[in-house]
Design a protein around this motif. Sequence first.
Motif, PDB file in Angstrom:
ATOM      1  N   THR A 155       0.482   1.510   9.783  1.00 40.15           N
ATOM      2  CA  THR A 155       0.930   2.368   9.425  1.00 40.15           C
ATOM      3  C   THR A 155       0.080   4.035   9.482  1.00 40.15           C
ATOM      4  O   THR A 155      -1.834   3.699  10.067  1.00 40.15           O
ATOM      5  CB  THR A 155       1.470   2.541   7.601  1.00 40.15           C
TER       6      THR A 155
ATOM      7  N   ASP B 131      -1.405   7.729   8.288  1.00 42.46           N
ATOM      8  CA  ASP B 131      -1.003   9.112   8.064  1.00 42.46           C
ATOM      9  C   ASP B 131      -0.959  11.079   8.536  1.00 42.46           C
ATOM     10  O   ASP B 131      -2.095  10.134   9.686  1.00 42.46           O
ATOM     11  CB  ASP B 131      -1.061   8.898   6.520  1.00 42.46           C
TER      12      ASP B 131
ATOM     13  N   TYR C 137       8.055   0.791   0.858  1.00 40.86           N
ATOM     14  CA  TYR C 137       8.451  -0.348   0.296  1.00 40.86           C
ATOM     15  C   TYR C 137       9.165  -0.724   1.184  1.00 40.86           C
ATOM     16  O   TYR C 137       9.700  -0.915   2.141  1.00 40.86           O
ATOM     17  CB  TYR C 137       9.588   0.594  -1.056  1.00 40.86           C
TER      18      TYR C 137
ATOM     19  N   LEU D 169       7.054  -2.448  -3.771  1.00 41.10           N
ATOM     20  CA  LEU D 169       6.103  -2.118  -3.470  1.00 41.10           C
ATOM     21  C   LEU D 169       4.694  -3.251  -1.978  1.00 41.10           C
ATOM     22  O   LEU D 169       4.627  -3.570  -3.104  1.00 41.10           O
ATOM     23  CB  LEU D 169       5.463  -0.987  -4.691  1.00 41.10           C
TER      24      LEU D 169
ATOM     25  N   GLY E 226       3.336   8.288   0.694  1.00 38.91           N
ATOM     26  CA  GLY E 226       2.043   7.731   0.640  1.00 38.91           C
ATOM     27  C   GLY E 226       2.678   6.303   0.741  1.00 38.91           C
ATOM     28  O   GLY E 226       1.502   5.342   0.894  1.00 38.91           O
ATOM     29  N   ASP E 227       3.837   5.296   0.384  1.00 39.22           N
ATOM     30  CA  ASP E 227       3.866   3.861  -0.341  1.00 39.22           C
ATOM     31  C   ASP E 227       5.582   3.702   1.285  1.00 39.22           C
ATOM     32  O   ASP E 227       5.749   4.967   1.656  1.00 39.22           O
ATOM     33  CB  ASP E 227       4.471   4.573  -1.342  1.00 39.22           C
TER      34      ASP E 227
ATOM     35  N   HIS F  66      -1.016  -6.081   0.769  1.00 43.72           N
ATOM     36  CA  HIS F  66      -1.861  -5.216   0.201  1.00 43.72           C
ATOM     37  C   HIS F  66      -3.267  -5.526   0.854  1.00 43.72           C
ATOM     38  O   HIS F  66      -4.235  -5.096   0.537  1.00 43.72           O
ATOM     39  CB  HIS F  66      -2.111  -5.794  -1.437  1.00 43.72           C
TER      40      HIS F  66
ATOM     41  N   ILE G  38      11.572   6.233  -4.228  1.00 39.02           N
ATOM     42  CA  ILE G  38      10.654   6.728  -3.537  1.00 39.02           C
ATOM     43  C   ILE G  38      10.487   7.877  -4.010  1.00 39.02           C
ATOM     44  O   ILE G  38      11.584   8.912  -4.404  1.00 39.02           O
ATOM     45  CB  ILE G  38      11.286   6.837  -1.523  1.00 39.02           C
TER      46      ILE G  38
ATOM     47  N   GLY H  18       0.267   1.750  -0.435  1.00 32.49           N
ATOM     48  CA  GLY H  18       0.202   2.959  -0.134  1.00 32.49           C
ATOM     49  C   GLY H  18      -1.360   3.394   0.376  1.00 32.49           C
ATOM     50  O   GLY H  18      -2.536   3.015   0.818  1.00 32.49           O
ATOM     51  N   HIS H  19      -0.273   4.716   0.985  1.00 34.76           N
ATOM     52  CA  HIS H  19      -2.062   5.650   1.388  1.00 34.76           C
ATOM     53  C   HIS H  19      -2.073   6.579   0.635  1.00 34.76           C
ATOM     54  O   HIS H  19      -1.583   6.964  -0.165  1.00 34.76           O
ATOM     55  CB  HIS H  19      -1.151   6.023   2.675  1.00 34.76           C
TER      56      HIS H  19
ATOM     57  N   ALA I  63       8.812   3.868   4.874  1.00 33.52           N
ATOM     58  CA  ALA I  63       7.891   4.612   4.716  1.00 33.52           C
ATOM     59  C   ALA I  63       8.443   6.236   3.957  1.00 33.52           C
ATOM     60  O   ALA I  63       8.702   6.464   4.226  1.00 33.52           O
ATOM     61  CB  ALA I  63       6.809   4.945   5.573  1.00 33.52           C
TER      62      ALA I  63
END
Length: 417
Positions: free
Chosen positions: A238, A240, A140, A210, A137-138, A256, A114, A213-214, A133
């Motif tokens: 999620t 953001d 895991y 992973l 932005g990822d 994904h 991270i 991702g954002h 998180a």
Amino acid sequence: MDHPFQCLRARDDHVLFAACGSNIYSVSLTDGSIISKWPTCDPPTPKDEKEPPGKHRKLDSNSTTPPANVTILTLASERQHLVAVTAEDKYVHVFEISQDGQLSHISQRQVLCIRIRPSSIVVTSDDSSILVADKFGDVYSLPLLPAHEQEPSVPTSVEEQEKQAPKTYKPAATSLTVHSARNLRALEQQMKRVNEPAKIKEPLKFAHKLLLGHVSMVTDVLFASVSHGLGKREYIITADRDEHIRVSRRPPSQAHIIEGYCLGHKSFVSKLCMVTPQLLVSGGGDDYLYVWKWQDFQLRRKVSIREWYQKVVQERSVSNGVVGPSSDVRNAPLTVSGLWTVSNVPDEHTHLVVALEGFPALMCFTVAQLEDQVGDIDIKTMYTPGNVLDVANLGDTLLISVDNLHAPGSTENSPSN
């Protein structure tokens, strides 16, 4: 205590887990006694209290250096494990909980995969994985109970030894490819490091994956499980800082794939809360709470936070002047810092409890009112002696942690003596 309890989690109506600075306590709610504390040793007194702590302090079981502050606590579904995140050193800690509430520290993993410190975590419904998180932005996935760390393999053949031998630094440019005076000076500095060993990033020794991702910081993550006629479907939800709420498919193989977005926020999203299997509530820097029929990505209704905030500020200003003047309430920035569902209260309804950053009151109303798209929301107010930090549900009782370092209604001013 000198430091407030920044995180609260209740296993039942008998045991409470609370984070205070860098310490985690398990407390008996029967008599208020401390059942266990982590770390077991008190941290050493710093030489200079004015000196800021190091941002990357290595955590070692044999070290006397105190761990970083605990920023996140969460319980696994079966209430047999507690997961904590320490911010500065980016460690994820897992504790086993005994029947009487004793904490046993069973693993610590420094999530260097991270890039920036974790911002939110959640344990999957089957208690197999932790979704982490980060502020880059990822998201895991880490196993809740990690297997033994893999020892590095010992090279046997000459070729393997040559491959694993430490390499020296070598600049990519040469005097034939560099022409400007500035680049030549830079090349001269690089040539001085030719005999230095090249920096090698060590691989992580625990399983991780992973998932998604954002393009901006992930602020909150939820794991949702929905029953269907043919079985069960699972999703990662999620939020953001770019006003997005994303619904992705189940981990790990399909995370994904983006199922869809819940779009409508005008400012950043800070908190998510699944109030029913069909309804999702989100809040952030807007003047409203947003209620979503999330599987259809439809905004069902909005609940005004600004109107409630103005009413509370004016009432407190008239009574004792705890909060600032009412002339500031129309433009004061609002940030939702907490959303909790509270059930088993005396009226046998499930309530949604909302906290604002740096505000000494809680907004409360029944979830049943959100299921109607029209009609006014009957909002109740729970006043607190300080700014709300966290809430734990104990059946018909709420435990509320308040900030003792800042004055009520402020995130900067100290409380008056």
